[in-house]
Design an enzyme around this catalytic site. Structure first.
Site, short mmCIF file in Angstrom:
data_model
loop_
_atom_site.label_atom_id
_atom_site.label_comp_id
_atom_site.label_asym_id
_atom_site.label_seq_id
_atom_site.Cartn_x
_atom_site.Cartn_y
_atom_site.Cartn_z
N GLU A 180 4.98 2.34 12.72
CA GLU A 180 4.48 3.31 13.71
C GLU A 180 4.09 2.65 15.03
O GLU A 180 2.97 2.81 15.52
CB GLU A 180 3.30 4.09 13.11
CG GLU A 180 3.69 4.90 11.88
CD GLU A 180 2.62 5.86 11.38
OE1 GLU A 180 1.44 5.59 11.61
OE2 GLU A 180 2.98 6.88 10.76
N GLU A 383 8.21 7.69 5.43
CA GLU A 383 6.90 8.25 5.06
C GLU A 383 6.97 9.75 5.21
O GLU A 383 7.46 10.26 6.22
CB GLU A 383 5.77 7.74 5.96
CG GLU A 383 5.34 6.33 5.70
CD GLU A 383 4.08 5.95 6.45
OE1 GLU A 383 3.19 6.82 6.64
OE2 GLU A 383 3.98 4.78 6.84
C1 BG6 Z 1 0.80 6.78 8.39
C2 BG6 Z 1 0.54 5.34 8.05
O1 BG6 Z 1 0.35 7.03 9.67
O2 BG6 Z 1 0.12 7.75 7.67
C3 BG6 Z 1 0.10 5.11 6.62
O3 BG6 Z 1 1.67 4.54 8.34
C4 BG6 Z 1 -0.92 6.15 6.25
O4 BG6 Z 1 -0.38 3.79 6.50
C5 BG6 Z 1 -0.23 7.51 6.33
O5 BG6 Z 1 -1.51 5.98 5.02
C6 BG6 Z 1 -1.07 8.66 5.85
O6 BG6 Z 1 -2.29 8.68 6.52
P1 BG6 Z 1 -3.66 8.74 5.73
O7 BG6 Z 1 -4.68 8.70 6.77
O8 BG6 Z 1 -3.64 10.02 4.98
O9 BG6 Z 1 -3.68 7.55 4.86
#
Ligand code: BG6
Length: 485
Positions: A180, A383
């Site tokens: 990111e 993701e």
């Molecule tokens: C992304 C990151 O922004 O979102 C992850 O790359 C992160 O590391 C994921 O865990 C989800 O966000 P959160 O705050 O729910 O863990």
């Protein structure tokens, strides 16, 4: 003539995604140094995470144990294999390899840990997908150089990247340079992605009013140059290696059809979504990005050598995270909503998760089309997922039907995008095994298909359990995306 592709392509890379800071634990084992993530306290939906510059015994730091993948990787990888994973996204912890960032020799014990993890993946026929930098750097570099604000970090990162790329050049085919990378365009990226500390504010995500834009964008530029140098080095080592960028992408919607809102939406896309990938794929900043910097007084320190490196270090494929869209308006209504650590206007057509993140599978199809038809290179969603609370029934089952529903809709959207002509090569939903939330430090915000018995206060047996989504995803993978239950 090309044909309309009706199905997921053969060899589609189904899998799951994690990062070292959220799963490994073992924060002082095998000679590991303290990382920026190791200094961040637990938070909650209402309480912000803080960065402490010294470790405090009375405070809980979730990364220190995380879900103990450091000791349990064999069991976890066996579960991924049982689901049929073709690929597993993980990151290497820089502070395991160079504990303080400036040693001349790498830490052999740190490398040996990853040797074992890759061997285990290979044993199960799972391809590793490795992020070189996922929200972590040796904390010593934060104190000494203010993290990525300093150009010095480029050489230190390249030294680290060189060590792991050299060691794993024939073992790991798919790499991502920075997770990111575009989050440095936003104040919340200061410490998280840039390892930069604000003297006046020890909150992990910093006061959103504190702009620091010049420093952040300079830090982002340093990462873009570092990324390009890693790409160049990887190609020298093995021309078959695939190097990818990784962008947090928020599909931008105008709140109304007023031309002002529509133009604002375009600007959001060109800057916050596309600015970094333009550099990483086309080798230079877009005209719109240059104008943005000029109008915000960002005079980048940009050398002739940087220019040449950015041109030569373009990536082979595009990866991104997709959770939630972003709605914009020049005259925003008062009602706001959370969204992946940023804030946007509430879209009345969408449901939200328990953490206030808006859910929109069609936005994924929109994003895939928009990005692919701009760059025309292979894409991977690295993701995507639903953070939700799970409950174990008396008979031990975990009926996470809401997660299945979320994933099903997103897989359908992916299939539509494939029919649209998008060259999608893989899907690694986030947190395939429950892990520590980055934004809140909680365990209660679970994404996994595998439940981990670990709680926000640090208690729990760390036992792993299969959720209903585990069995669902297994059948999706076995049918190559045809049987969505
Ligand atoms: C992304 C990151 O922004 O979102 C992850 O790359 C992160 O590391 C994921 O865990 C989800 O966000 P959160 O705050 O729910 O863990």
């Amino acid at each position: 003539m090309k044909e309309v592709q009706e199905h997921f392509p053969d060899g589609f890379l189904w899998g799951g995604a994690t990062s070292a800071i959220q799963i490994e634990g073992g924060y002082r084992e095998g000679g590991k140094g303290l990382s920026t993530a190791d200094m961040v306290t637990v938070g909650s939906r209402t309480e912000k995470r803080r960065v402490t510059r010294e470790l405090n015994e009375d405070v809980l730091y979730p990364s220190h144990e995380a879900i103990d993948f450091y000791h349990r990787y064999e069991e976890d990888i066996a579960l991924f294999a049982e689901m049929g994973f073709k690929i597993f996204r993980m990151s290497i912890s820089w502070s395991r390899i160079f504990p303080a960032g400036e040693e001349t020799e790498p830490n052999e014990a740190g490398l040996q840990f990853y040797d074992k993890v890759f061997a285990e993946l290979k044993k199960h026929g799972i391809e590793p997908l490795v992020t070189l930098s996922h929200y972590e750097l040796p904390y010593a570099l934060t104190e000494k150089y203010n993290g990525w604000a300093s150009r010095k970090l480029i050489d230190l990162f390249v030294k680290y990247a060189d060590v792991v790329l050299t060691r794993y050049k024939d073992v790991v085919k798919y790499w991502i340079t920075f997770n990111e990378i575009n989050c440095l365009l936003k104040p919340y990226g200061n410490y998280l992605a840039g390892g930069m500390i604000l003297e006046a504010d020890q909150g992990m995500f910093t006061n959103p009013n504190s702009e620091q834009r010049l420093e952040r964008i300079q830090a982002m530029h340093h990462q873009l140059v570092a990324s390009a140098r890693a790409v160049i080095r990887a190609r020298e080592l093995n021309p078959d290696i695939h190097m990818g960028c990784m962008i947090t992408y928020h599909t931008p919607y105008p709140y109304t059809c007023s031309p002002d809102d529509v133009m604002m939406t375009l600007e959001e896309d060109l800057i916050n979504n596309l600015m970094c990938s333009d550099v990483q794929i086309r080798g230079e900043y877009s005209g719109r990005a240059l104008r943005y910097m000029k109008e915000h007084g960002v005079e980048l320190e940009f050398t002739a050598e940087d220019e040449e490196i950015l041109k030569r270090g373009c990536v082979d494929y595009y990866t991104f995270s997709y959770y939630t869209p972003f709605t914009l308006s020049k005259n925003p209504p008062a009602e706001l909503t959370n969204g992946n650590m940023s804030r946007g206007i509430k879209n009345p057509y969408l449901q939200t998760s328990d953490w206030g993140w808006q859910i929109d599978a069609q936005g994924l199809r929109w994003a895939l089309n928009n990005i692919y038809h701009r760059y025309e290179i292979p894409m991977m969603i690295v993701e995507n997922g639903l953070g939700a609370e799970d409950h174990i029934a008396e008979d031990g089952t975990i009926a996470d039907d809401y997660r299945i529903e979320y994933l099903r809709e997103h897989v359908k959207a992916m299939k539509e995008a494939i029919k649209d002509g998008v060259e999608l090569i893989g899907y690694t939903p986030w947190g395939c095994i429950d892990l520590v939330s980055v934004s809140t430090g909680e365990m209660a915000k679970r994404y996994g298909m595998i439940y981990v018995d670990k709680h926000d206060d640090g208690s729990g047996s760390l036992r792993r359990l299969r959720k209903n989504s585990f069995h669902w995803y297994k059948q999706v993978i076995a049918s190559n995306g045809e049987n969505l239950g």
